[in-house]
Design an enzyme around this catalytic site. Sequence first.
Site, PDB file in Angstrom:
ATOM      1  N   SER A 259       0.570  -1.180  -0.038  1.00 35.34           N
ATOM      2  CA  SER A 259       0.104   0.049   0.023  1.00 35.34           C
ATOM      3  C   SER A 259       0.829   1.244  -0.076  1.00 35.34           C
ATOM      4  O   SER A 259       1.982   1.213   0.547  1.00 35.34           O
ATOM      5  CB  SER A 259      -0.765   0.003   1.354  1.00 35.34           C
ATOM      6  OG  SER A 259      -1.399   1.255   1.243  1.00 35.34           O
ATOM      7  N   GLY A 260       0.223   2.401  -0.554  1.00 34.99           N
ATOM      8  CA  GLY A 260       0.909   3.577  -0.351  1.00 34.99           C
ATOM      9  C   GLY A 260       0.372   4.242   0.858  1.00 34.99           C
ATOM     10  O   GLY A 260       0.859   5.643   1.108  1.00 34.99           O
ATOM     11  N   ASP A 261      -0.216   3.696   1.725  1.00 34.18           N
ATOM     12  CA  ASP A 261      -0.701   4.376   2.952  1.00 34.18           C
ATOM     13  C   ASP A 261      -0.852   2.913   4.040  1.00 34.18           C
ATOM     14  O   ASP A 261      -0.532   2.116   3.783  1.00 34.18           O
ATOM     15  CB  ASP A 261      -1.840   5.210   2.905  1.00 34.18           C
ATOM     16  CG  ASP A 261      -1.950   6.461   3.825  1.00 34.18           C
ATOM     17  OD1 ASP A 261      -1.780   6.056   4.990  1.00 34.18           O
ATOM     18  OD2 ASP A 261      -2.705   7.498   3.269  1.00 34.18           O
ATOM     19  N   ASP A 262      -1.817   3.318   5.108  1.00 31.39           N
ATOM     20  CA  ASP A 262      -1.904   2.371   6.081  1.00 31.39           C
ATOM     21  C   ASP A 262      -2.359   1.108   5.449  1.00 31.39           C
ATOM     22  O   ASP A 262      -3.363   1.179   4.726  1.00 31.39           O
ATOM     23  CB  ASP A 262      -2.520   2.870   7.268  1.00 31.39           C
ATOM     24  CG  ASP A 262      -1.993   4.143   8.005  1.00 31.39           C
ATOM     25  OD1 ASP A 262      -0.726   4.094   8.047  1.00 31.39           O
ATOM     26  OD2 ASP A 262      -2.901   5.155   8.146  1.00 31.39           O
ATOM     27  N   SER A 293       4.395  -1.369   3.435  1.00 30.37           N
ATOM     28  CA  SER A 293       4.034  -0.171   3.459  1.00 30.37           C
ATOM     29  C   SER A 293       5.138   1.099   3.871  1.00 30.37           C
ATOM     30  O   SER A 293       5.161   1.351   4.948  1.00 30.37           O
ATOM     31  CB  SER A 293       2.616   0.311   4.111  1.00 30.37           C
ATOM     32  OG  SER A 293       2.500   1.597   3.940  1.00 30.37           O
TER      33      SER A 293
END
Length: 480
Positions: A259-262, A293
Amino acid sequence: MELWTSARRSKVIDVRGVLGVLVLFYTIGVESRKSVKWDYFEYGASNCRAHSASVSDFGGVGDGTTENTKAFQAAVDHLSQFSSKGGSLLYVPPGRWLTGSFNLTSYFTLYLDKDAVLLGSQNESEYPLIEPLPSYGRGRDADGARYSSLIFGNNLTDVVITGANGTIDGQGELWWTKFRAGKLDYTRPYLIEIMFSTDIQISNLTLINSPSWNVHPVYCSNVVVQGLTILAPVKSPNTDGINPDSCTNTRIQDCYIVSGDDCVAVKSGWDEYGISFGMPTKQLVIRRLTCISPTSAVIALGSEMSGGIEDVRAEDITAIDSESGVRIKTAVGRGGYVKDVYVRGMTLKTMKWVFWMTGNYGSHPDNNYDPNAIPVIQNINYRDVVAENVTMAAKLEGIAGDPFTGICISNVTIGLAQNSKKLQWNCTDVAGITSEVNPKPCDLLPDQGQGKIEECNFPEDSLPVENMGVQTCYFFRKRW
C-alpha cells in the site's frame, strides 16, 4: 438464468440440499445427451443463494472497452426482487468488465470468476456524487461531496462480495495524478464502500490500483474481510488497504497488502463531527496480516478516531519494509478515545519505528473543532514482537497534561539497522510498564523484570464475530 445454486452448512448434512444436488445431477445427465455442458463451482460464503444470473445476461460485454455500468446496475436491480425469496447471486464471467459505480442490494452475492477483471471507469461521470459522511462533515480530499465508490452499498443486510480470486482494478493512476495536481473538486472514489449495513463478507479477491481507500465498511456491524490481496504502488496517495470505520464486530484475516498508506486503518469520525455522531469502532479482530508500506503503518488507530476505538485484538502480523508496526494517531480537538488494544505475535523486518504514538497529528476538517476535546489513550498492550533492521524502536508522544496511560510492552526483541538512531526510545507524556524488552525502554516505561507483567496478556474470551460461520455454496453454469 444460467446459474443454479445450492448450499450445505459446514459439518451439518442438509438433506434437502443433498436431494437438490442429486436432482440437479440427474437433470445434467439428461441434458448432457443433448450436448449441454456444465461448469461447476463451489465457494465459501456466510449465506448461499437460491437465484442467480450473469452480468452478460443484461448486455454486459467483457472486452475491456465497453462501459458496463448500466448492465451491472440492471442486473442488481433485477436480482433485488429475490431478496425475500432465498437471495441472489450475480456472476461475473471471465473477461475485462469496464464499469463505473453501481449499487448492491440485500441478500446478495457478487461473485467474480478467477479470470474476471472489473475495471474502474476513468470517466468521472460514471461515479455519482454523494454526501459527505456525517461523522466526517466533509470529504477527505476536498470539502463537500464525494464520488460514490466503484462497488457501493447502503442500508443493506447480508451482502457477500467474493470470487475465485478475481480482480478489481480501480485504474487509479488518473485519479492519483489529478489529486496530486489539485484538480479534483470532490473526494476520490474507493473500490468498495458499504454503509449502515450488517452481515457483510468481502473475501477471496485481488484489489489493485484503487483511486483511494480500497475497502471501507462504515457504520456497519458483523463484517468479515478475509483472503484479500490488495496491491497499489507504494507511492500512490492514500491507498489504504482496509479501513473499518465506526463498525462493531469486525474480523480481518489472511490478507496480503502492499500500500501507499496504512495497510489497516481503524477509524471512527473526525473531530466535532465524529464526537457528535458518536459511533465507535469496537470488537475488532485482525490476524494473519502481511503488509508492505514503506511510508505508513501496518495497523493505524486514527487519526480520525473521535467516536472512539476500543477492544482491538491483533495477532500474527508480518510486515516488511514498512514505516511502523502499530501507530496511534490523534490530536487535541479529536476527543474520543483509543483503549483496550491488544497486539501479540508481530514479525517485522526493515522498519523505521516498531511502536509509534503521536498526540499532535494535527489535520482537522475545519476550524470549528473544540480545543478542549482531549482524546483518551489507555490500556495499550503489545507482546511477543521480533523486529529486524529497525531505525528506531519507539516514538511515543502523548499530549502535555493528558498523557497516554496503561502502556504495556512485553517480550520484545528489536534488532537495529546499521543507520539506527542513537536514541532508541523517545518518550514524552506517556506512562506504562515493560518486561523483557531490548533495547532498554525509556524511563517512563520502567522494566518490571522477567515474567512480571500479566496486564499484557491477550484476552482469552472470544468476540461475537468469531461465531460468524461460512457455508459451502455451489453453483452450476450451463455451457452449450
